[in-house]
Design a protein around this motif. Sequence first.
Motif, PDB file in Angstrom:
ATOM      1  N   LEU A 179       0.794  -1.227   0.000  1.00  0.00           N
ATOM      2  CA  LEU A 179       0.000   0.000   0.000  1.00  0.00           C
ATOM      3  C   LEU A 179       0.827   1.279   0.000  1.00  0.00           C
ATOM      4  CD1 LEU A 179      -2.673  -1.054   2.682  1.00  0.00           C
ATOM      5  CD2 LEU A 179      -3.020  -0.905   0.202  1.00  0.00           C
ATOM      6  N   GLU A 180       2.145   1.156   0.012  1.00  0.00           N
ATOM      7  CA  GLU A 180       2.972   2.344   0.226  1.00  0.00           C
ATOM      8  C   GLU A 180       2.826   3.382  -0.885  1.00  0.00           C
ATOM      9  OE1 GLU A 180       7.049   1.334   0.535  1.00  0.00           O
ATOM     10  OE2 GLU A 180       7.120   0.154  -1.311  1.00  0.00           O
ATOM     11  N   VAL A 208      -5.037  -6.050 -10.475  1.00  0.00           N
ATOM     12  CA  VAL A 208      -4.067  -6.931  -9.835  1.00  0.00           C
ATOM     13  C   VAL A 208      -3.788  -6.500  -8.410  1.00  0.00           C
ATOM     14  CG1 VAL A 208      -1.704  -7.796  -9.922  1.00  0.00           C
ATOM     15  CG2 VAL A 208      -3.016  -7.561 -12.039  1.00  0.00           C
ATOM     16  N   LYS A 209      -3.701  -5.211  -8.181  1.00  0.00           N
ATOM     17  CA  LYS A 209      -3.429  -4.702  -6.843  1.00  0.00           C
ATOM     18  C   LYS A 209      -4.510  -5.156  -5.860  1.00  0.00           C
ATOM     19  CE  LYS A 209       0.383  -2.160  -6.981  1.00  0.00           C
ATOM     20  NZ  LYS A 209       1.522  -2.358  -6.041  1.00  0.00           N
ATOM     21  N   LYS A 210      -5.765  -5.117  -6.305  1.00  0.00           N
ATOM     22  CA  LYS A 210      -6.854  -5.556  -5.429  1.00  0.00           C
ATOM     23  C   LYS A 210      -6.745  -7.049  -5.148  1.00  0.00           C
ATOM     24  CE  LYS A 210     -11.857  -5.507  -4.802  1.00  0.00           C
ATOM     25  NZ  LYS A 210     -11.867  -6.890  -4.284  1.00  0.00           N
ATOM     26  N   ASP A 211      -6.395  -7.831  -6.161  1.00  0.00           N
ATOM     27  CA  ASP A 211      -6.212  -9.267  -5.954  1.00  0.00           C
ATOM     28  C   ASP A 211      -5.101  -9.529  -4.937  1.00  0.00           C
ATOM     29  OD1 ASP A 211      -8.210  -9.734  -7.789  1.00  0.00           O
ATOM     30  OD2 ASP A 211      -6.827 -10.111  -9.452  1.00  0.00           O
ATOM     31  N   ASP A 212      -4.011  -8.781  -5.081  1.00  0.00           N
ATOM     32  CA  ASP A 212      -2.900  -8.928  -4.131  1.00  0.00           C
ATOM     33  C   ASP A 212      -3.337  -8.550  -2.720  1.00  0.00           C
ATOM     34  OD1 ASP A 212      -1.283  -9.735  -6.186  1.00  0.00           O
ATOM     35  OD2 ASP A 212      -0.314  -7.784  -6.466  1.00  0.00           O
ATOM     36  N   LEU A 213      -4.139  -7.493  -2.625  1.00  0.00           N
ATOM     37  CA  LEU A 213      -4.621  -7.068  -1.311  1.00  0.00           C
ATOM     38  C   LEU A 213      -5.522  -8.129  -0.697  1.00  0.00           C
ATOM     39  CD1 LEU A 213      -4.848  -4.872   0.861  1.00  0.00           C
ATOM     40  CD2 LEU A 213      -6.817  -3.955  -0.396  1.00  0.00           C
ATOM     41  N   ASP A 214      -6.417  -8.694  -1.483  1.00  0.00           N
ATOM     42  CA  ASP A 214      -7.312  -9.738  -0.980  1.00  0.00           C
ATOM     43  C   ASP A 214      -6.517 -10.945  -0.484  1.00  0.00           C
ATOM     44  OD1 ASP A 214      -9.522  -8.193  -1.543  1.00  0.00           O
ATOM     45  OD2 ASP A 214      -9.937  -9.171  -3.465  1.00  0.00           O
ATOM     46  N   ARG A 254      -8.584  -1.891   3.439  1.00  0.00           N
ATOM     47  CA  ARG A 254      -9.594  -1.805   2.376  1.00  0.00           C
ATOM     48  C   ARG A 254     -10.166  -0.395   2.227  1.00  0.00           C
ATOM     49  NH1 ARG A 254     -11.224  -7.576   3.743  1.00  0.00           N
ATOM     50  NH2 ARG A 254     -10.437  -8.744   1.942  1.00  0.00           N
ATOM     51  N   ALA A 255      -9.723   0.519   3.091  1.00  0.00           N
ATOM     52  CA  ALA A 255     -10.145   1.918   2.938  1.00  0.00           C
ATOM     53  C   ALA A 255      -9.571   2.530   1.668  1.00  0.00           C
ATOM     54  CB  ALA A 255      -9.715   2.731   4.155  1.00  0.00           C
ATOM     55  N   TYR A 256      -8.560   1.862   1.077  1.00  0.00           N
ATOM     56  CA  TYR A 256      -7.931   2.366  -0.143  1.00  0.00           C
ATOM     57  C   TYR A 256      -8.516   1.624  -1.345  1.00  0.00           C
ATOM     58  CZ  TYR A 256      -4.742   4.532   3.104  1.00  0.00           C
ATOM     59  OH  TYR A 256      -4.227   5.302   4.131  1.00  0.00           O
TER      60      TYR A 256
END
Length: 412
Positions: A284-285, A323-329, A316-318
């Motif tokens: 998230l940086e 792909v970034k969302k998949d990585d976050l999940d 998840r506030a961001y």
Amino acid sequence: MLQAGCGMLETLLAADPGYRGPRVPCGQGHEAEFVAYRAKVIDTVLGAVTLTRAWYHCAACGHGFAPRDAELGVAGASLSPGLATMNDQAAAARPFAGGARLLEDLAGVRLTVKRVERAAEASGAARAAALRDRAAHITARKLVPLPPSPLPDKLYAAIDGTGVPVTARETAGRGGKAEDGRARTREVKLGVFFTQDKVDDEGYPVRDRDSASYIATFEPAAVFAGLVEAEGIRRGAHHVRQFTILGDGAAWIWNIATAKFPEATQIVDLYHAREHLHDLARLLEFMLLDKKQAWLDARLEDLDYGDIDGICAAARAYPLVGVKKDDLDTALGYFENNAPRMRYKWFRSRGLFVGSGAVEAGCKSVIGQRLKLSGMRWTVAGADAIATLRCQRASRPEDQIWHAPRNQTPAA
């Protein structure tokens, strides 16, 4: 002097040529018949000796054997038990070439590097098979060890896996993390059992010195699970007041824990949880910018209190997409799936370890020094053998407790 001793040994062995009558049991329900006397050269710590012994053949089984070989501990082997033990120690301490030099320097015994390797593999494989057989008898309750005395108050099992570089044929058809998608390593599974009965002046639990026992294998998780269960039974897991299993969060570890010790408390090792939290902050940086450290400090505090919902909500506030969302999940799935195992304040209030260097110390001692740092690529059989030998050598490690500051960034 050695030559004289070697001659005396050969004469002593010749006193019993191993003749046990015209027929002997073959071990498979048949009778083997005496054929002739056959010679066999055995390397010993005194030198090579020639053993002449009676040879029997079983027509029903189609194989022959010498009863005298089994009596002397050299059935299927060309090293005496004493020299085989020395070879094991040398092979477990150094790469095979160094082990061969060590044998020559200390004992005057000359063995080729390949022979040191093959003897160590055979010995390690035999010990691993014996351990599996013993574990099967323990888990089947055919052999039930008495609980330790005195019985400890708390027993821990720390379980992990680490990759060992192996030859290309051992990874054929396996996917890996390399750019070409091929695997370069195979996973060795490691378990460390240790006890605790007190806390120090600062309230941290203290691992009992000389209490650690190690198991390691390249076998699948199902086989490793049997070894873990047997060692747990041997160490008194069903008798202690508190049995705790530490892991890095991997599903296969909790599957073993739940199946074999459903009553045990499961805890994600705090080191690994913080490591994943640092990875989440790096993910998230690009959005956190100069607020990254403050965000990370707040999430570390959430982690200490076991507030996994707070960590997930803050991440998840961001509004990430693609792909970034998949990585976050994926990253948050680690915390969500392990939330009940991350109640660190609660665990600490009961005087339990929430993070220990026992596994890392074991990996370094049992695996790293011999397998990873040798610069070799191993066969699975050879690596499994040396892991088995080193587990037996490393059963008394120094006390290792991880007391990292809360904001420490784990090493890559």
